[in-house]
Every structure is written in C-alpha cells, then in structure tokens.
Design an enzyme around this catalytic site. Sequence first.
Site, PDB file in Angstrom:
ATOM      1  CB  ALA A 102      17.749 -43.291  -8.448  1.00 34.37           C
ATOM      2  CB  ALA A 103      18.905 -46.063 -13.049  1.00 33.13           C
ATOM      3  CB  ALA A 104      19.829 -50.461 -10.952  1.00 34.31           C
ATOM      4  CB  ALA A 106       9.961 -38.647   6.862  1.00 34.82           C
ATOM      5  CD1 TRP A 160      22.689 -35.295 -17.678  1.00 37.35           C
ATOM      6  CD2 TRP A 160      21.238 -33.765 -16.571  1.00 37.35           C
ATOM      7  NE1 TRP A 160      23.416 -34.375 -16.935  1.00 37.35           N
ATOM      8  CE2 TRP A 160      22.290 -33.039 -16.341  1.00 37.35           C
ATOM      9  CE3 TRP A 160      20.395 -32.856 -15.914  1.00 37.35           C
ATOM     10  CZ2 TRP A 160      23.122 -32.154 -15.689  1.00 37.35           C
ATOM     11  CZ3 TRP A 160      21.130 -31.650 -15.510  1.00 37.35           C
ATOM     12  CH2 TRP A 160      22.513 -31.433 -14.779  1.00 37.35           C
ATOM     13  CD  GLU A 162      -1.794  -2.517   2.129  1.00 35.68           C
ATOM     14  OE1 GLU A 162       0.187  -2.213   1.960  1.00 35.68           O
ATOM     15  OE2 GLU A 162      -1.930  -2.610   3.279  1.00 35.68           O
ATOM     16  CB  THR A 203      18.578 -36.523  -1.904  1.00 38.25           C
ATOM     17  OG1 THR A 203      17.974 -37.165  -1.750  1.00 38.25           O
ATOM     18  CG2 THR A 203      18.786 -35.779  -3.579  1.00 38.25           C
ATOM     19  CB  ALA A 207       9.244 -37.375  -0.148  1.00 34.59           C
TER      20      ALA A 207
HETATM   21 ZN    ZN Z   1       0.979  -2.876   5.959  1.00 35.05          ZN
END
Ligand code: ZN
Length: 343
Positions: A167-169, A281, A175, A57, A201, A279
């Site tokens: 993910a792969a094995a 969890a 990618w 504002e 990860t 995920a």
């Molecule tokens: Zn304000």
Amino acid sequence: MTAPWAERMAMARALALGESVLGTTSPNPPVGAVVLAADGTPVGEGATAPPGGPHAEVAALAEAGERARGGTVVVTLEPCAHTGRTGPCADALLAAGVTRVVVAVPEPTSLAGGGAQRLRDAGVEVEIGMEGPAAEAGALASWLTAVRQHRPFVVWKAAATLDGRVAAADGTSRWITGDAAREAVHRLRATCDAVVIGSGTALADDPQLTVRRPDGSTAPRQPLRVVVDRRGRLPATARLRDGAASTLLSDAATAGDLLAALYDRDVRRLLLEGGPTLAAAFLREGLVDEVVLHLAPKLLGAGAPLVGDLGISSITGALSLTVTDVTRRGQDVEIRLRPDGRS
Ligand code: ZN
C-alpha cells in the site's frame, strides 16, 4: 493385458481430471479416475463431484458401463472402503467386474482406508504408487496436508511493488497489479474453499473477495469469505456483507485457532489475502504452505510492507523460501514459493 503405457497415459489424464475439480470437492479430496476396457481402450472417466455426489471412480464406471468388466481402473487416490454420504467405491469397483486397479496415492485416513485390501481380498490386482510423487504434489496436495495436520492448507497471496510495498503511504492499495494478475487471483480463489482477510484490510480496501469471471460476472460457486474481526469493526455497509457469498466473522485469537475452526467447517484449502499483520501472524506460527506473490514493476519508497514483524533480527534468522514457479502476468511477475522445510 493392458499395456503399461496405456495405464501411464490414463494416470496422466486422471491427474488432470483431479486438477479440474480443485476447490469444488471439500471436505472430499479432488480425485480423477479413468476406466480402461480389457483391451486397454479408455471407456470412461470421472472426477469427484461436489459433496454428496459420486466419487471419481463411480462417475468413471457409470460412463464405462458394461465395458468396465474385465478392465482396469486408474485412479489418483486409493478407492474408499467406507460409507459416507455415498457407498464405498471399492464395492462399486467389485460390482463392475474390474480386475485391476492402479492407484497413485494410498488413502491416508483410517476412516476411508482399507479399499485396496478389500479389492485384493476379492481377487482384484491392485498396484499402488504409480505417479505417486506427481499426484502428491498436484491437486491432492492441499487435501493431504489438511487431513494429516487437521487444518486447512494455507496459500498466502499478496501483490506488492518492486520495493515490497502493498500500500502507499496514504493507505491506498487498489490496482498495484494489472488485469492479467488480477484475473489470475480470481482463478486462484476459485481453487480455494475460503478466503481470509483481517479487519484492517476490510476497512482500508472494502474488498468483495468474490470469484469473478474475466467478463466481470460472478462465478456460480463462491469460497467462504472470512474476516478476522476481534473488535467488531466491520461496518454494516461493507461489501463483505453483501449477499454475493457467505461471510464468516471470526474472533479467533490466533492463526491456529482460526484454522482449527475452519477445518471443522470443512475448509481444506484456504487463501490468505490479508495485509502485513495477518500474514506475519501466520508466518510466525509456520502456518503458510505456499506463497503466490505478484510483483508489479512500480516503486513507492514508502507505505505498508509486504509482511509485518516476524521477530527476526539477524540475516541468519531469515525465513527462507524456495521458488517453485515464475510466470509473467502482463507487466507483473507471479512468483510461487514454498517456505523451506515444507514439501
Ligand atoms: Zn469413494
């Protein structure tokens, strides 16, 4: 007297202004505001600045100057009545000589509430509720959830093959999706205050988790990078330890503890980018508010699943979600969903 259609157009613009600053205002809400002169002409607009800067504002009034006198201010959230790092917007509206204020969503916190009442007490006409549902579902959605539940709004983002493998094995996962989907992830990160992954990860992919522009350059504003690393496994050489953005190593025991700690650090919108364990969890505790899933037209047949064990043994117990949007991203498909039972 301003025509109702002029106010509706101004509210649509205010909603867009709020969207434009999503991810840059926490712990303040991303608000948009438009000033209409007494004849209904738009003469100023603004959006919430980063913390410590002017609220929407005040920015809009500054642009309008004297033309705000006798005019209308259209704003997505009720003007605040408290002095935080800036003065109360309700007082700024009174000082500017505004005679009417149109609001989409009432202020939900008692700390900042009372703005509409203060304006009315001073003789200003206040209308609350115009485009209320659109505003609640738009840029304000995350902030509203956060202040009502005292935890960040959680967006779970994942990329998977058609058969739901992340993910792969052999553990490789880079990618899975193409350029367009990856660019969408960077735009999504830019709307969040923090990004969280688990140490698994971090070790498998060594991600940087920064926001990059399409040309590959690093964006000036970066979300906090969070690694849940209870056993101190993140190596000193990890890219998450580079200086490209702040990084928080968390030893939180549960998803709820992590969210409480992040809320205290002013995080209102969190991107969950971890693997299946993290995920699961969050999902088990009902702490996912929105899902952004990128599905690649590929099959792996083996490898890590999208999500770990949710403790569900029968189809009748399946966690069900509602699709809110579907978008093609090159060869990939982006699906947005909300777990059922969440608004
Ligand atoms: Zn304000």
